[in-house]
Design a protein around this motif. Structure first.
Motif, mmCIF file in Angstrom:
data_model
loop_
_atom_site.group_PDB
_atom_site.id
_atom_site.type_symbol
_atom_site.label_atom_id
_atom_site.label_comp_id
_atom_site.label_asym_id
_atom_site.label_seq_id
_atom_site.Cartn_x
_atom_site.Cartn_y
_atom_site.Cartn_z
ATOM 1 N N ASP A 368 0.810 -1.227 0.000
ATOM 2 C CA ASP A 368 0.000 0.000 0.000
ATOM 3 C C ASP A 368 0.841 1.274 0.000
ATOM 4 O OD1 ASP A 368 -2.209 -1.623 0.100
ATOM 5 O OD2 ASP A 368 -2.483 -1.444 2.273
ATOM 6 N N ASP A 370 2.575 2.955 -2.297
ATOM 7 C CA ASP A 370 2.379 3.921 -3.385
ATOM 8 C C ASP A 370 1.152 4.792 -3.149
ATOM 9 O OD1 ASP A 370 4.632 2.977 -4.638
ATOM 10 O OD2 ASP A 370 3.549 1.712 -6.066
ATOM 11 N N GLU A 371 0.051 4.172 -2.760
ATOM 12 C CA GLU A 371 -1.172 4.953 -2.513
ATOM 13 C C GLU A 371 -1.004 5.874 -1.312
ATOM 14 O OE1 GLU A 371 -4.556 2.449 -2.168
ATOM 15 O OE2 GLU A 371 -4.340 1.578 -4.182
ATOM 16 N N ASP A 374 0.983 8.931 -2.304
ATOM 17 C CA ASP A 374 0.181 9.896 -3.073
ATOM 18 C C ASP A 374 -0.704 10.725 -2.145
ATOM 19 O OD1 ASP A 374 1.274 9.060 -5.446
ATOM 20 O OD2 ASP A 374 -0.369 7.693 -5.957
ATOM 21 N N ARG A 375 -1.286 10.092 -1.148
ATOM 22 C CA ARG A 375 -2.140 10.834 -0.210
ATOM 23 C C ARG A 375 -1.318 11.836 0.595
ATOM 24 N NH1 ARG A 375 -4.320 5.580 0.640
ATOM 25 N NH2 ARG A 375 -3.149 5.390 2.600
#
Length: 434
Positions: A368, A370-371, A374-375
């Motif tokens: 998780d 990468d996500e 981004d956040r």
């Protein structure tokens, strides 16, 4: 019109003459002797006694005349010399105060165990300058200026959004500067090349108006144990240290006063009336581990993520050296007890244990990351973020306090890298990993 700076430097001719004579006497003694490892106990005692005397004289001289020395070397604070330029200028203007270029070239050709420790004399000099109320802040600001290499690469990067270097790859996408550590030959262990590339990349990210936030992450490795996995940083390159390739000025001090300080404070420019610095928010993402210098880096980022299977450690004390500015910064994150456990005892903290949250903002499953990155980047991409992080950093890390720490660090770290225990440990490490 009056000025705080003397038009003619107060050289204290008698003291400088005595220092020059004593320095030559010590140099003559060293020239007559074999390499350090081949010296007899009596010869080692003679060298130690001679060095103690001349170093005491150097410390006294720079302590008494730091402001005048710096004023002369910088033409009354009109020149912005980096630390490498400053020590070279001092060697030319003040014979015997710091090693000459020729002496340093000879040192750099030797393994750590065979050096005379001339960097200790550079540490004495830089401690005196950084302690000085006027010279110290000026030198810190000089080190915050963009490097010539970055200024040279800036037009191309601004157009292409890509800069590839040996240790770092920089890409700009949608307002984010993605800095990827890519030394897969050594698990992103730090050396002079990595410091040069990192400072260049940080400068480019800060100077490029198309960048609003920066991210630092390790790239995928080819090492058999970590093949195909990302690794953040394995800390100082101990092989390079043993081989004599880790210098006080070009690595240990440039790293702290250069790109790491720029992440905190920003890059210093002639600027506008409201600010002389360009600073931006930064995110760090830790895969696998952040060891030593990698752990130190986490203390200057605005948001830190770690994969749940990663760990953080500061083994500098067990290696025998000082972990950069971690002794200055870590306590405010972890409190004194955990800081001492990490720095003095070498405690390793796993990302999935509670104490990791003292240094890490988010712990997420590896798949998780990468996500989550981004956040985090989206949260820091706000108009009010730069001004607020600047005020937080000013309150948490006042430039004057940072300067005082780095003044003492300049000498203490120089002494440590020439300690018998350090030379023995890194020599055994280099031999065992050859």
């Amino acid at each position: 019109m009056t000025t705080d700076w003397p038009a003619v430097p107060l050289r204290s001719p008698l003291a400088l003459c005595a220092l020059t004579v004593e320095a030559r006497r010590v140099d003559d003694l060293l020239a007559r002797l074999p390499m350090p490892s081949a010296r007899t106990p009596a010869q080692r005692d003679a060298v130690s006694s001679a060095l103690d005397k001349v170093r005491g004289m150097r410390a006294d001289y720079v302590e008494a005349h730091a402001e005048e020395i710096y004023a002369e070397l910088t033409s009354g604070l009109t020149r912005h010399l980096r630390i490498d330029e400053l020590v070279r200028a001092a060697a030319r203007a003040y014979p015997g105060l710091v090693p000459t270029d020729e002496q340093m070239a000879a040192e750099q050709s030797r393994q750590q165990a065979e050096k005379e420790g001339r960097e200790i004399d550079q540490g004495i000099f830089l401690r005196g300058i950084l302690r000085a109320p006027k010279a110290g802040p000026h030198l810190l600001n000089a080190m915050l200026r963009p490097t010539p290499r970055a200024l040279r690469l800036l037009p191309e990067f601004a157009e292409s959004g890509v800069a590839r270097m040996e240790a770092v790859e920089l890409r700009r996408r949608d307002g984010v500067a993605y800095l990827t550590l890519c030394r897969d030959d050594c698990l992103n262990a730090e050396d002079a090349q990595q410091v040069d590339d990192m400072e260049t990349a940080v400068d480019l990210a800060l100077l490029d108006p198309g960048v609003r936030v920066g991210l630092l992450r390790g790239g995928e490795m080819s090492h058999p144990r970590y093949r195909g996995r990302r690794v953040f940083c394995a800390g100082i390159n101990l092989k390079k240290l043993s081989a004599g390739g880790i210098s006080l000025v070009d690595f240990l001090l440039r790293r702290e006063l250069g790109y790491i300080h720029k992440i905190v404070r920003g890059v210093f420019t002639d600027g506008s009336w409201h600010s002389k610095v360009i600073d931006k928010p930064w995110v760090a993402a830790v895969d696998s581990f952040a060891i030593g210098g990698g752990a130190q880096l986490l203390l200057v980022f605005d948001h830190v993520l770690a994969a749940s299977d990663a760990y953080i450690s500061l083994p500098a004390a067990t290696e025998g050296i000082i972990p950069g500015a971690a002794n200055y910064r870590l306590t405010r994150f972890t409190g004194p007890r955990t800081a001492r456990q990490m720095i003095l005892g070498g405690r390793r903290i796993r990302a999935d244990e509670p104490d990791a949250r003292l240094m890490v903002d988010e712990v997420v499953p590896p798949e998780d990351m990468d996500e989550a990155i981004d956040r985090a980047l989206a949260r820091l991409d706000g108009d009010a973020v730069p001004a607020n992080r600047r005020m937080l950093n000013l309150a948490e890390e006042p430039p004057e306090a940072f300067g005082r720490y780095m003044a003492e660090f300049a000498l203490q770290q120089a002494l440590r890298v020439y300690g018998k225990d350090v030379i023995g440990k890194v020599g055994r490490f280099a031999a065992g990993s050859a």
